[in-house]
Design an enzyme around this catalytic site. Structure first.
Site, PDB file in Angstrom:
ATOM      1  CE  LYS A  19      -4.855  -5.345  -2.894  1.00 34.03           C
ATOM      2  NZ  LYS A  19      -5.377  -5.249  -1.872  1.00 34.03           N
TER       3      LYS A  19
ATOM      4  NE  ARG B  42      -9.144  -9.342  -1.636  1.00 34.49           N
ATOM      5  CZ  ARG B  42      -8.583  -9.920  -0.551  1.00 34.49           C
ATOM      6  NH1 ARG B  42      -7.571  -8.884   0.831  1.00 34.49           N
ATOM      7  NH2 ARG B  42      -8.761 -11.420  -0.719  1.00 34.49           N
TER       8      ARG B  42
ATOM      9  N   GLY C 130      -2.082  -3.363   4.751  1.00 36.06           N
ATOM     10  CA  GLY C 130      -3.119  -3.061   6.722  1.00 36.06           C
ATOM     11  C   GLY C 130      -4.004  -2.085   6.755  1.00 36.06           C
TER      12      GLY C 130
ATOM     13  CG  MET D 147      -6.307   2.144   3.234  1.00 35.15           C
ATOM     14  SD  MET D 147      -6.836   3.739   1.269  1.00 35.15           S
ATOM     15  CE  MET D 147      -5.298   2.079   0.520  1.00 35.15           C
TER      16      MET D 147
ATOM     17  NE  ARG E 189       1.820  -6.865  -1.448  1.00 32.53           N
ATOM     18  CZ  ARG E 189       0.882  -6.430  -0.346  1.00 32.53           C
ATOM     19  NH1 ARG E 189      -0.227  -5.194  -0.628  1.00 32.53           N
ATOM     20  NH2 ARG E 189       0.943  -6.870   0.804  1.00 32.53           N
TER      21      ARG E 189
ATOM     22  CG  HIS F  78       0.198  -5.233  10.651  1.00 33.11           C
ATOM     23  ND1 HIS F  78       1.138  -4.899  11.951  1.00 33.11           N
ATOM     24  CD2 HIS F  78      -0.471  -4.318   9.555  1.00 33.11           C
ATOM     25  CE1 HIS F  78       0.588  -3.453  11.711  1.00 33.11           C
ATOM     26  NE2 HIS F  78       0.247  -3.244  10.210  1.00 33.11           N
TER      27      HIS F  78
ATOM     28  CB  SER G 244      30.979  24.968   0.822  1.00 31.74           C
ATOM     29  OG  SER G 244      30.650  24.159   1.247  1.00 31.74           O
TER      30      SER G 244
ATOM     31  CB  CYS H 235      28.942  21.053   3.703  1.00 33.53           C
ATOM     32  SG  CYS H 235      29.711  23.505   4.402  1.00 33.53           S
TER      33      CYS H 235
ATOM     34  CE1 TYR I  68      31.747  20.058  -1.094  1.00 36.63           C
ATOM     35  CE2 TYR I  68      32.849  20.292  -3.456  1.00 36.63           C
ATOM     36  CZ  TYR I  68      32.510  21.228  -1.634  1.00 36.63           C
ATOM     37  OH  TYR I  68      32.806  22.316  -0.916  1.00 36.63           O
TER      38      TYR I  68
END
Length: 976
Positions: A97, A167, A176, A178, A422, A538, A847, A914, A934
């Site tokens: 902010k 703020r 919301g 804080m 933002r 909210h 693997s 895997c 992979y």
């Protein structure tokens, strides 16, 4: 009640001398004009040239070092009148902010002046035991004096008061979570000065809001105590809305609020504006550690040590009359990503009224109207001049930041002020569309578009939606606040939602309106339904960020918390009864509506193509059936990295033959039972090879301990004995003999192949025969046979010989076919990792089975560790659950050692993973660092891994470029 201190910033009450002539009363026409031009961020040509010269004259050498040192030790950063100490890239210092307020100021956008306390001061405040140090106080007072000068008002001045907001502002958005305090600086004297400048009702409305907010946030007075007094007053006056109360009503309520504060705290409400300011600063710092903020950080992986910055900013008012408004808007639709300006506003209101859901807001333009929404007047219609200016600002901000922006604005007496910008939170559908369209608009590159979407969020795209052909009983409609569908049982509290979800129940959290205290229940629920609130409430914002379905502002909903029931459209639902919500349409339905798997295309397919063009790692899938393999192929899988053969044996038509094999008295009896299983396994493998259309298929030979295939209860044992025509006691004896004390470290994996080679021989025969059958049809096949749980090179050496012999025997009947299975092993125990160089002599591939490797290296059972692992994360012992994200320091060290040793022995050794870590973005990034070939994961997470692999490759290339640049700068030629 009288003020103990008044006048300008930091002056003692006995002197009562204003900080300047401007602070002592109303400014002259000349100074007022100058102040307003500064406040609007305008500068003359002369000052613009001066600013340009200053920017051009960048300090060099020692001067630059000194400047950097000064910035590093700075505590407070000012902004206003076109000048700012900070800028957009200083998020770590100023929070998101504060950095964006500074940047907007630099851009000349109208921003109320103010200053930001750096995030480092949050930790300093905590170290000081919750006290604000003398040096910081002095810096704050200097910054506040600058705001006074710009605005032309005095903080604490009875005649011309400056009011401020306080703020929070972390480096990432935590909506919301804080605390905020508005209208700070009001007391029994300054409220009269404010009333003279505007009107009494506005002034005393602002004062009662301030007492309520300050009392709750700073003094700890429960919010409900203030609300009950307000509701009592409205009941007495026989009105429903706050706006129906008069200035006299507000004065009466203020007196009642003072009583509430005094009763709860034992002290009168503070009248000294500076005392108010120090209290608010401490409260915002303290809110970084409140329960909802801690929970939010835990859910989103935000480090505790970041802390929050604090922004102090001159108040502008959207509630001074009908030429005033406040609103929230997005530069693109945050639900769909559609390219149109989207938002909501309220006339004659303050900012918290929009997001709190207390009043249902109006759309800013026609495009922002929801389907079936009443045609309320838009901002474009009611305040066309301010709307046009807002459109110009939003276009400029989006182009500057090159991302969709979430903006907050206030219109005071027709004048537009920007309070925040933002990067807007958005659904994953919107994130994908916005990234792709911005790349096509040349705002960002394709590589940037690939990096703009959180890979983990793609899970949300792959979840079911409602079946369009299914019958449904729509009982209400609200606003489609966050898309997708959710089915679950109704609950009315966040705590109940969390408890029931932990017990395995799917729930829908139903609230009149949500607050930040509901964060844990929202996280646990399948979806959220609220009676009040708009598209930027909210509930809507948090649900979109979490990827949760949400229907908000369902005005027909009557929620009775005490009775735990809801009434809507003549239908009553008790807690625990099922309900379905559709966040894409806003529909609420009684009962369970069937769901379907969504179709992916358009922007998603395009983004995936771009990602595939950037990544190096291949992405395979973990699939045990032809159906799973087909789904994985649709999601872009490039092979199978793990086919678990044991899952095939649990089918009802096969389990008896498997049990017969386990209970066999000798090898010939086992082979007879295995002969029944061989055609079943062969058929499975044919289907899988065909589904994968020539791609590699890694098949793991039997791994789990044999007792897992046997019944444990008396009834199951009797049924098995009857099916096999044998005695139940003999079956029980065999079951008891097979059972182990610690089966996961017992007779399983390659140990079964060593002691019962006929089992692995049958499986290899089924694999090779299936490969030959598919190859004879003209389709290419790439079987890879994986030996599990190897810990000693001798195990792999012996079993490789078995696989090669069986393969040779079968291929002798299929001359001319080019079927050559690769043979490898899973690295899933520490000894295998430590001796990987020797093991690689007999392996074509490794693997990494990171699930078992984590279990064995940590000495943890993943089935039981859930009971205490979260406590380790909460206490900071572990950063993450090691079964979710690879522990690079420990497990990662074993993986690095094994992969490097294996490739020293066999340079072309294929490496893969895997475990389910194969779709964790951070773990995929680690595999990229190790040079794996992979990763493999479950079918529905294949897109997650594809995008994560692309982002990892892009990061790696960027780091290489950065390293090369640093080396060039450090070279003797560059220094010369």
């Amino acid at each position: 009640m009288t003020a103990r201190r008044s006048g300008g910033t930091g002056r003692k009450a006995t002197r009562k001398r204003p900080a300047s002539r401007k602070a002592s009363g109303k400014p002259t026409r000349k100074t007022a004009g100058k102040a307003s031009r500064k406040a609007a961020g305008k500068t003359t040509r002369k000052t613009t040239r001066k600013a340009s010269r200053k920017r051009a004259a960048k300090p060099k050498g020692g001067a630059a070092k000194a400047a950097r040192s000064s910035r590093a030790t700075r505590r407070v950063y000012s902004f206003g009148a076109g000048r700012a100490d900070g800028r957009a890239e200083m998020r770590e210092v100023l929070g998101g902010k504060g950095a964006n307020l500074a940047e907007m100021t630099r851009l000349g956008i109208p921003v109320p002046p103010g200053f930001t306390l750096s995030a480092a001061e949050c930790a300093a405040w905590q170290r000081a035991g919750g006290r604000i140090g003398r040096e910081l106080r002095a810096d704050v007072l200097r910054a506040l004096a600058r705001v006074e000068k710009i605005i032309g008002a005095g903080f604490g001045s009875p005649a011309n008061p400056l009011l401020v907001s306080v703020r929070s502002g972390a480096r990432v958005s935590m909506p919301g979570m804080m605390d905020t305090v508005l209208n700070l600086g009001l007391n029994d004297e300054t409220v009269r000065g404010l009333a003279e400048q505007a009107d009494e009702r506005f002034a005393y409305d602002s004062y009662r809001r301030f007492i309520q907010m300050y009392g709750d946030v700073v003094l700890g007075v429960p919010h409900s105590r203030f609300e009950s007094r307000l509701e009592d007053l409205k009941h007495v006056r026989r009105v429903e809305l706050d706006t129906d109360l008069s200035a006299g009503d507000w004065r009466e309520l203020i007196a009642a609020y003072f009583e509430v504060v005094s009763e709860f705290t034992g002290r009168p409400f503070p009248q000294d504006p500076l005392e108010q300011l120090w209290g608010a600063l401490g409260a915002v710092f303290r809110s970084w550690g409140n329960e909802r903020a801690v929970r939010y950080r835990r859910i989103h992986g935000i480090p505790e040590e970041w802390g929050t910055a604090v922004n102090v900013q001159a108040m502008v008012f959207g509630n001074m009359g009908d030429d005033c408004a406040t609103g929230v808007a997005f530069t693109r639709d945050p639900s769909t990503g559609e390219r149109h300006f989207y938002g909501e506003y309220l006339k004659n209101a303050q900012g918290e009224d929009v997001v709190a859901g207390i009043r249902t807001p109006q759309p800013i333009n026609a495009e922002s109207r929801a389907v079936d929404q009443d045609p309320l007047p838009t901002l474009e219609e009611e305040m066309p001049r301010a709307y046009r200016e807002l459109v110009g600002v939003y276009k400029r901000l989006e182009k500057h930041y090159r991302d969709m922006q979430d903006i907050e604005f206030t219109i005071q007496r027709g004048k537009l002020w920007m309070l925040q910008t933002r990067s807007g939170k958005r659904t994953v559908q919107a994130a994908v569309r916005i990234a792709v369209e911005m790349a096509k608009e040349r705002l960002i590159s394709r590589a940037e578009a690939v990096q703009r979407v959180d890979p983990a969020s793609l899970d949300q795209l792959l979840h079911p939606t409602l079946d369009a052909s299914a019958e449904r009983t729509v009982i209400a409609r609200g606003l489609p606040a966050s898309p997708g569908a959710a089915v679950g049982n109704v609950v009315f509290s966040a705590d109940h939602a969390e408890a029931r979800a932990k017990a395995g129940e799917k729930v829908i959290l139903v609230r009149i309106e949500t607050s930040p205290d509901d964060i844990h229940g929202m996280h646990a629920a399948e979806g959220i339904l609220t009676a009040r609130g708009g598209m930027t409430s909210h509930a809507a914002v948090v649900a979109r960020g979490m990827g949760k379905c949400c229907v908000a502002g369902c005005g027909a909903l009557e929620v009775d918390y005490a009775a735990r029931r809801l009434n809507v459209g003549g239908v009553t639902l008790e807690e625990g009864e099922p309900i379905t919500i559709d966040g894409s349409t806003g529909e609420v339905m009684a009962g369970v509506v069937p769901t379907v798997t969504p179709e992916l295309g358009g922007a998603f397919s395009e983004l995936m193509r771009w990602a595939d063009g950037e990544r190096r790692l291949a992405v395979r899938t973990n699939a045990d059936t032809p159906q799973d393999a087909k789904i994985a192929r649709q999601f872009g899988a490039e092979g199978i990295g793990l086919c678990r053969t044991e899952h095939m044996f649990f089918d009802q038509g096969r389990i008896l033959a498997m049990r017969e094999m386990i209970l066999a008295a000798d090898a010939p009896a086992r082979e007879r039972a295995l002969a029944k299983l061989l055609p079943m396994q062969r058929s499975d493998f044919v289907g899988i090879f065909q589904a994968m259309e020539g791609l590699a298929v890694t098949i793991r030979l039997l791994d789990p301990p044999l007792h897992e295939f046997l019944p444990s209860g008396d009834e199951g044992i009797r049924e098995l004995a009857a099916a096999l025509g044998t005695d139940a006691a003999a079956v029980r004896a065999k079951v008891d003999a097979v059972r182990e004390f610690n089966p996961m470290l017992g007779h399983r994996g390659c140990r079964l192949g060593i002691t019962y080679p006929e089992i692995y021989r049958m499986q290899v025969g089924a694999i090779v025969e299936a490969a030959c059958e598919v190859a004879e049809s003209g389709m290419r096949v790439q079987p890879e046979i994986m030996i599990p749980l190897v810990s000693h090179v001798g195990e792999l050496e012996r079993l490789r010989a078995l696989v090669e012999a069986e393969t040779k025997r079968i291929l002798a009947r299929h001359r001319g076919l080019r079927v050559r299975p690769a043979i490898g092993t899973m690295i899933e125990v520490p000894r295998a990792a430590l001796t990987a160089g020797a093991i690689a002599e007999h392996a074509d591939f490794f693997s990494f089975g990171t699930n078992d490797l984590t279990q064995t290296a940590y000495a943890l059972s993943r089935d039981d560790a859930g009971k205490f692992l979260q406590a380790y994360v909460d206490e900071g012992i572990l950063d993450d659950d090691p079964f979710v994200r690879i522990d690079e320091e420990g497990i990662g060290a074993l993986m690095r050692l094994a992969s490097e040793a294996g490739r020293r022995t066999r340079p072309r050794l294929k490496l893969g993973i895997c475990g389910e870590h194969g779709a964790d973005p951070a773990s995929v990034g680690f595999c990229e660092q190790l040079g794996f070939d992979y990763v493999s994961c479950s079918p529905f997470r294949v897109p997650v891994a594809r995008l994560a692999a692309a982002q990892a490759a892009l990061r790696g290339r960027a780091e290489k470029r950065g390293g090369s640049a640093r080396r060039r700068r450090a070279s003797p030629r560059a220094r010369a």
